[in-house]
Design an enzyme around this catalytic site. Structure first.
Site, PDB file in Angstrom:
ATOM      1  N   GLU A 189      -3.792   1.517  -7.475  1.00  0.00           N
ATOM      2  CA  GLU A 189      -4.501   2.744  -6.584  1.00  0.00           C
ATOM      3  C   GLU A 189      -3.610   4.036  -6.817  1.00  0.00           C
ATOM      4  OE1 GLU A 189      -6.307   1.427  -2.769  1.00  0.00           O
ATOM      5  OE2 GLU A 189      -4.292   1.108  -2.665  1.00  0.00           O
TER       6      GLU A 189
ATOM      7  N   HIS B  43       0.785  -1.260   0.031  1.00  0.00           N
ATOM      8  CA  HIS B  43      -0.076  -0.075   0.097  1.00  0.00           C
ATOM      9  C   HIS B  43       0.889   1.410  -0.024  1.00  0.00           C
ATOM     10  CE1 HIS B  43      -3.149   2.864   1.099  1.00  0.00           C
ATOM     11  NE2 HIS B  43      -3.885   2.096   0.663  1.00  0.00           N
TER      12      HIS B  43
END
Length: 187
Positions: free
Chosen positions: A112, A40
């Site tokens: 993302e 992430h």
């Protein structure tokens, strides 16, 4: 509906030990979890996780029997400089290299765009589709067309009830990694 819980990270060593505050893949499995989110952008930015570290963590998680949601994505300046795919390929390469034979179906790629995470700004459906399509083509080059078709590529980055219906209409967007909106009734 079935709900599965994922760990938001795992440590870069395979076995439990003196890793205060960290969970190793064997502990995650012992807890009964099946999924872990790796790479992430916040881990990359605040914890200094490099693509190589994310690749190593991916290998260890898969070897422990976990499935992996591997996050990749570019900063706003990368998008503006037309370097989205350069960044995504650089992040994805060590992940792909780390996947043991026969385990590619246990990896989900979460695209993302960092500039969209938690900002309320979402990539347009066309921007997201174009990037997902390019990611699928890159996967085809690296792992073959059949394996690339089996990999789910999901979108994350300010996904909410108001935009998910338009995003999911695109053929290369296979689902979502939803952040804060997942805590609202609309999801």
């Amino acid at each position: 509906k079935d709900v599965l819980v994922a760990c938001q990270n795992s440590w870069s060593e395979p076995k439990a030990g003196a890793w205060t505050g960290e969970l190793t893949p064997d502990l995650i499995v012992d807890f009964g979890l099946k999924w872990v989110i790796l790479g992430h952008s916040e881990r990359r930015a605040y914890c200094g996780e490099t693509p190589e570290i994310v690749g190593k963590k991916t290998k260890l998680a898969l070897e422990a029997g976990l499935s992996v949601i591997a996050c990749i994505g570019e900063q706003l300046e990368d998008r503006k400089s037309d370097k989205t795919m350069d960044v995504c390929r650089a992040q994805l390469e060590p992940i792909l290299a780390a996947i043991p034979a026969g385990k590619i179906a246990n990896v989900v790629i979460a695209y993302e765009p960092v500039w969209a995470i938690g900002t309320g700004v979402t990539a347009s459906p066309q921007q997201a589709q174009d990037t997902h399509k390019e990611l699928r083509a890159y996967l085809s080059e690296k792992v073959g067309e059949a394996d690339a078709a089996a990999v789910r590529i999901i979108y994350g980055g300010s996904v909410k009830g108001a935009n998910c219906e338009e995003l999911i209409k695109n053929p290369d967007i296979d689902g979502f990694l939803v952040g804060g909106a997942s805590l609202k009734d609309e999801f």
